[in-house]
Design a protein around this motif. Structure first.
Motif, PDB file in Angstrom:
ATOM      1  N   TYR A 228       0.825  -1.213   0.000  1.00  0.00           N
ATOM      2  CA  TYR A 228       0.000   0.000   0.000  1.00  0.00           C
ATOM      3  C   TYR A 228       0.860   1.265   0.000  1.00  0.00           C
ATOM      4  O   TYR A 228       1.887   1.325   0.698  1.00  0.00           O
ATOM      5  N   PRO A 248      -3.365   8.100   0.986  1.00  0.00           N
ATOM      6  CA  PRO A 248      -3.271   7.173   2.126  1.00  0.00           C
ATOM      7  C   PRO A 248      -3.765   7.816   3.422  1.00  0.00           C
ATOM      8  O   PRO A 248      -3.592   9.019   3.630  1.00  0.00           O
ATOM      9  N   GLN A 278      -6.542   3.200   2.072  1.00  0.00           N
ATOM     10  CA  GLN A 278      -5.392   2.452   1.570  1.00  0.00           C
ATOM     11  C   GLN A 278      -5.562   2.228   0.070  1.00  0.00           C
ATOM     12  O   GLN A 278      -6.654   1.945  -0.399  1.00  0.00           O
ATOM     13  N   SER A 280      -3.369   0.188  -3.138  1.00  0.00           N
ATOM     14  CA  SER A 280      -2.169  -0.622  -3.411  1.00  0.00           C
ATOM     15  C   SER A 280      -1.445  -0.112  -4.655  1.00  0.00           C
ATOM     16  O   SER A 280      -2.047   0.475  -5.556  1.00  0.00           O
TER      17      SER A 280
END
Ligand code: COI
Length: 360
Positions: A228, A248, A278, A280
């Motif tokens: 992440y 984030p 989050q 990725s």
């Protein structure tokens, strides 16, 4: 302004021309100092000529890195007024960093007042040219002289000032960022949320690696899954996928960026979708490949709003918005900079005008 004793320099330095300014290479004529001793608290706030500090080689900060800092800016507006950008929020974050690094509570009102007082004394150092500013670097170091590992019983607060231009050599042009699966910045329970010297010391190896591969900075991934997005080390990161801006969340590993918070607020004011969640690296790279990754930018006091033109990961590069500054990135940059220089309405009251004493 008269609340702190001032010893003025007798040998003022030559000020550099505004168009030669880089980041942090020139310091002003004065600095603010204040000491702390256990049992006595914070004492002796004062403004003195800028100069070297004298430290015993056994001073604990030199060995164990118990040090915090912050960074904020003063801008000379088009109307000639000098404005600090969100000084209260910076002072609060500095206090939070102190707690995280086992330092005593800070006198936040004195820290906050030190910003105005020192900028007032060195007001002539605030540059005039568009894109320039005076960078404030408040710092606290542990000053016990003792080699045992322990939270210090004495500290020094210092505030220094530097007239600056852009942070990156690219200026406001898009930078190349490398998402690293080899380097980790922080893990939950560590120091990632604090603005502490060690976070920057440990970022140097990654930065060197990135530079050797032709990138400007490292995008750190979370330390547990290496998956992440976390932050870029000198700035928080945001991506626009379709019409959603994603950044984030503040979950203990990244810095609570003041520009980050300001940009989120502006996006909300404009009615745009912004999610603190989050995300990725695989999702971002996939969006880069299928064209839905519209924009990517970093936010920070030094970096302001910095477009990312290329994102590299595991040997693959994705070009974002043809490597050019995106529309929303530019709108955010213009909005923040407009507030900095007093050009646009400061609806949230983020700036604070510095009162310059008659004899600056
Ligand atoms: C800042 O944006 O103020 C930073 O702290 C970044 C950096 C120059 C350490």
């Amino acid at each position: 302004m008269g609340q702190f004793p001032i010893t003025r320099t007798t040998s003022p330095a030559q000020k550099p021309a505004d168009d030669t300014l880089a980041f942090g290479k020139v310091l002003t004529d004065h600095m603010f100092l204040m000491n702390y001793e256990e049992g006595k608290g914070w004492f002796d706030p004062r403004i003195v000529p800028y100069g070297p500090l004298s430290l015993d080689p056994a001073t604990s900060v030199l060995h164990y890195g118990q040090a915090i800092f912050d960074g904020l800016k003063a801008f000379r507006g088009d109307d000639g007024q000098i404005r600090l950008f969100r000084p209260d929020r910076h002072a609060q974050r500095f206090d939070r960093s102190a707690r995280l690094m086992s330092m005593p509570a800070l006198p936040v009102d004195i820290i906050r007042a030190s910003f105005d007082a020192l900028v007032g004394v060195d007001a002539d150092w605030v540059p005039h040219k568009a894109g320039t500013s005076l960078y404030l670097r408040p710092t606290i170091i542990a000053t016990d002289v003792m080699l045992g590992v322990h939270p210090s019983h004495s500290y020094l607060y210092f505030l220094i000032l530097s007239p600056v231009g852009g942070y990156y050599k690219e200026g406001v042009k898009p930078v190349r960022i490398l998402a690293s699966d080899a380097h980790v910045r922080a893990v939950k329970g560590g120091t990632g949320e604090a603005k502490t010297a060690a976070n920057y010391a440990q970022s140097l190896a990654g930065q060197q690696d990135a530079a050797a591969q032709g990138y400007t900075q490292v995008l750190y991934l979370d330390g547990v899954h290496r998956k992440y997005l976390d932050e870029v080390g000198t700035m928080n990161i945001m991506v626009r996928i379709g019409d959603e801006v994603i950044t984030p969340p503040l979950a203990g590993t990244i810095l609570d960026g003041v520009t980050r918070a300001s940009v989120i607020q502006l996006l909300q004011d404009w009615g745009l979708k912004v999610s603190e969640r989050q995300i990725s690296i695989d999702e971002v790279m996939a969006a880069g490949r299928d064209g839905t990754l519209k924009e990517m930018w970093g936010t920070g006091t030094a970096a302001v709003v910095s477009p990312v033109g290329t994102l590299g990961y595991k040997g693959e590069d994705v070009l974002i918005n043809k490597g050019e500054t995106g529309e929303l990135t530019q709108r955010l940059y213009d909005a923040i900079v407009g507030i900095h220089y007093g050009r646009t309405n400061d609806a949230h009251g983020w700036t604070s005008v510095v009162k310059v004493p008659a004899i600056a």
